[in-house]
Write a protein that holds these residues in place. Structure first.
Motif, PDB file in Angstrom:
ATOM      1  N   ILE A 199       0.841  -1.209   0.000  1.00 17.79           N
ATOM      2  CA  ILE A 199       0.000   0.000   0.000  1.00 17.79           C
ATOM      3  C   ILE A 199       0.870   1.252   0.000  1.00 17.79           C
ATOM      4  N   PHE A 200       1.952   1.221   0.789  1.00 15.25           N
ATOM      5  CA  PHE A 200       2.858   2.382   0.837  1.00 15.25           C
ATOM      6  C   PHE A 200       3.566   2.582  -0.497  1.00 15.25           C
ATOM      7  N   ALA A 201       3.917   1.493  -1.178  1.00 12.66           N
ATOM      8  CA  ALA A 201       4.589   1.609  -2.474  1.00 12.66           C
ATOM      9  C   ALA A 201       3.668   2.265  -3.509  1.00 12.66           C
ATOM     10  N   ILE A 202       2.416   1.849  -3.538  1.00 10.87           N
ATOM     11  CA  ILE A 202       1.450   2.445  -4.472  1.00 10.87           C
ATOM     12  C   ILE A 202       1.239   3.918  -4.144  1.00 10.87           C
ATOM     13  N   LEU A 203       1.030   4.234  -2.865  1.00 11.82           N
ATOM     14  CA  LEU A 203       0.826   5.626  -2.466  1.00 11.82           C
ATOM     15  C   LEU A 203       2.047   6.491  -2.772  1.00 11.82           C
TER      16      LEU A 203
END
Length: 134
Positions: free
Chosen positions: A100-104
């Motif tokens: 999720i952090f990578a996408i954000l």
């Protein structure tokens, strides 16, 4: 420069994040592996409120003349938000990878670049070109 798309898409993203932070902070803390302590839940709800405020600001100014000196506080506020969140996410990814952090991180990088381009553009030059073509 198509600022309506920029402000609309950032309003939708921030609105969704704001609604999630406001109404499902316990589920968010469980997904991220954080203990759902009362202080954590309150902070997530406060952050959700901040996101909802930014979403409303972007949504209601999406049709305004933006770029250069026009509506500069709106662009600078969004740019500062995107840059700070981008660097915070980069720092978190260096410690622990989370999908999720990578996408954000990629989304916030795109918004930071886009807001920078809008800030450096002149919206009147685009209007005068379209007016001279008619």
């Amino acid at each position: 420069m198509k600022t309506k798309w920029l402000l609309s898409s950032s309003a939708v993203l921030m609105g969704l994040l704001g609604l999630a932070g406001t109404f499902i902070p316990e589920e968010i803390s469980n997904i991220l592996g954080i203990d759902p302590l009362p202080i954590t839940l309150i902070l997530l709800q406060i952050i959700g409120g901040l996101y909802l405020g930014f979403a409303m600001l972007n949504w209601f100014t999406r049709s305004a003349l933006i770029g250069g000196i026009y509506n500069k506080p709106i662009i600078l506020g969004n740019l500062m938000h995107c840059v700070v969140v981008f660097f915070a996410l980069i720092r978190q990814l260096a410690v622990q990878f989370h999908f999720i952090f990578a996408i954000l991180t990629l989304v916030y990088l795109g918004f930071a670049v886009w807001f920078t381009l809008v800030m450096r553009s002149n919206p009147l030059s685009n209007q005068s070109k379209s007016l001279s073509n008619t």
